[in-house]
Scaffold this active site. Sequence first.
Site, PDB file in Angstrom:
ATOM      1  N   LYS A   1      -4.343  10.478  -3.442  1.00 34.41           N
ATOM      2  CA  LYS A   1      -3.419   9.988  -4.485  1.00 34.41           C
ATOM      3  C   LYS A   1      -3.927   8.683  -5.058  1.00 34.41           C
ATOM      4  O   LYS A   1      -4.755   7.991  -4.443  1.00 34.41           O
ATOM      5  CB  LYS A   1      -2.009   9.778  -3.914  1.00 34.41           C
ATOM      6  CG  LYS A   1      -1.882   8.808  -2.730  1.00 34.41           C
ATOM      7  CD  LYS A   1      -1.725   7.349  -3.058  1.00 34.41           C
ATOM      8  CE  LYS A   1      -1.588   6.463  -1.815  1.00 34.41           C
ATOM      9  NZ  LYS A   1      -1.840   5.046  -2.029  1.00 34.41           N
TER      10      LYS A   1
ATOM     11  N   ASP B   1       3.410   6.478   3.767  1.00 37.06           N
ATOM     12  CA  ASP B   1       2.966   7.363   2.676  1.00 37.06           C
ATOM     13  C   ASP B   1       2.994   8.838   3.064  1.00 37.06           C
ATOM     14  O   ASP B   1       2.768   9.697   2.212  1.00 37.06           O
ATOM     15  CB  ASP B   1       1.513   7.045   2.284  1.00 37.06           C
ATOM     16  CG  ASP B   1       1.388   5.747   1.515  1.00 37.06           C
ATOM     17  OD1 ASP B   1       2.426   5.164   1.158  1.00 37.06           O
ATOM     18  OD2 ASP B   1       0.239   5.330   1.278  1.00 37.06           O
TER      19      ASP B   1
HETATM   20  O1  C5P Z   1       3.231   2.795   7.222  1.00 33.66           O
HETATM   21  P1  C5P Z   1       1.769   2.519   7.356  1.00 33.66           P
HETATM   22  O2  C5P Z   1       1.271   2.788   8.742  1.00 33.66           O
HETATM   23  O3  C5P Z   1       0.937   3.178   6.320  1.00 33.66           O
HETATM   24  O4  C5P Z   1       1.612   0.959   7.090  1.00 33.66           O
HETATM   25  C1  C5P Z   1       0.450   0.262   7.449  1.00 33.66           C
HETATM   26  C2  C5P Z   1       0.747  -1.231   7.394  1.00 33.66           C
HETATM   27  O5  C5P Z   1       0.910  -1.619   6.031  1.00 33.66           O
HETATM   28  C3  C5P Z   1       2.015  -1.656   8.076  1.00 33.66           C
HETATM   29  O6  C5P Z   1       1.783  -1.915   9.430  1.00 33.66           O
HETATM   30  C4  C5P Z   1       2.382  -2.910   7.305  1.00 33.66           C
HETATM   31  O7  C5P Z   1       1.610  -4.002   7.744  1.00 33.66           O
HETATM   32  C5  C5P Z   1       1.935  -2.593   5.900  1.00 33.66           C
HETATM   33  N1  C5P Z   1       3.012  -2.043   5.059  1.00 33.66           N
HETATM   34  C6  C5P Z   1       4.042  -2.869   4.649  1.00 33.66           C
HETATM   35  N2  C5P Z   1       5.041  -2.363   3.859  1.00 33.66           N
HETATM   36  C7  C5P Z   1       5.017  -1.076   3.456  1.00 33.66           C
HETATM   37  C8  C5P Z   1       3.969  -0.214   3.866  1.00 33.66           C
HETATM   38  C9  C5P Z   1       2.983  -0.740   4.665  1.00 33.66           C
HETATM   39  O8  C5P Z   1       4.086  -4.061   4.992  1.00 33.66           O
HETATM   40  N3  C5P Z   1       5.983  -0.614   2.673  1.00 33.66           N
END
Ligand code: C5P
Length: 299
Positions: A11, A136
């Site tokens: 994406k 995501d």
């Molecule tokens: O959810 P995901 O594992 O993809 O997120 C990776 C990191 O990105 C999280 O640990 C956080 O530090 C950051 N993040 C965030 N806010 C979001 C998505 C991700 O702070 N909405």
Amino acid sequence: MDSITLPSPAKVNLFLRILGKRPDGFHELETVMAALDLADEMRFERRPCGITIECSAPGVPCDDSNLAVRAARLLQERFGIQAGTHIVLRKRTPVGGGMGGGSSNAATTLRALGRLWELSASQSEFETLASRLGSDVPFFLRPSVATCRGRGEIIEPISAEKCRALQEAAVVLVNPGFGVPTPWAYRSYAARGGVSAEPKRDAGPLLRALASADLIALAGELYNSLEPAVFRKYPILEMFRRSLVEAGASGALMSGSGATVFGLCLNVRAAEDVRSKIMAKFGPSLWTHVARFAAFSGS
Ligand code: C5P
């Protein structure tokens, strides 16, 4: 059924606005994501037990830390499954590139194993499991074009009639060969002043441009809150963005937390032209790719 093969699409974020920091440490987002016809290929072979994965791409872990393996284990636990799987992952999207590669692989694993293991799970059950795997991941259960809110896991799909601007459009993707760690990008954003330091914007004008089939208007509304912090550390990415526009893209933006930058073009021919100019400028070893939007590519 002994095996199943599915594409695992990438994406880009056409818009990503951070609205604030949440008590759980994540950031509240308003983002518009669009799936591409660029996809990894994943084959799932039925096994009597165990979860294994093979992938020859550098930087992809082939152990329990792989998000696809974690998705398979989560399904096993939730449904008390004895059966296993061997996953063969053919990576085509750059690793750590802001194009949702690992998240897409996890969602594709949920969808594939739901069928291979004949699970009777509802869509909302899959969505709950997906959001436990990453912000995501739910988007990739039904990859199309969507506005995503919350951590990114609250999905509002945008119908094809409401994103006519993407019908003929194509993107030129440019990746420098390194990834940007997502937690670092969010921390750096906060360290630069966070929400109070950026202009107030919402996705409204971009959504209207999407629906109006006006790609030039859409290109003017591309936005990513994370760009200034990431560009400061990796100026080459800002140079890619500028070079894509100079080469003829209608607009350009960093996707997600980077490092991939994309140029939005009127059609595939225009995108191929932009891509060849980028290759002439930066050399043929730079990773570049022309992709269309999955919603209109028949993929
Ligand atoms: O959810 P995901 O594992 O993809 O997120 C990776 C990191 O990105 C999280 O640990 C956080 O530090 C950051 N993040 C965030 N806010 C979001 C998505 C991700 O702070 N909405």
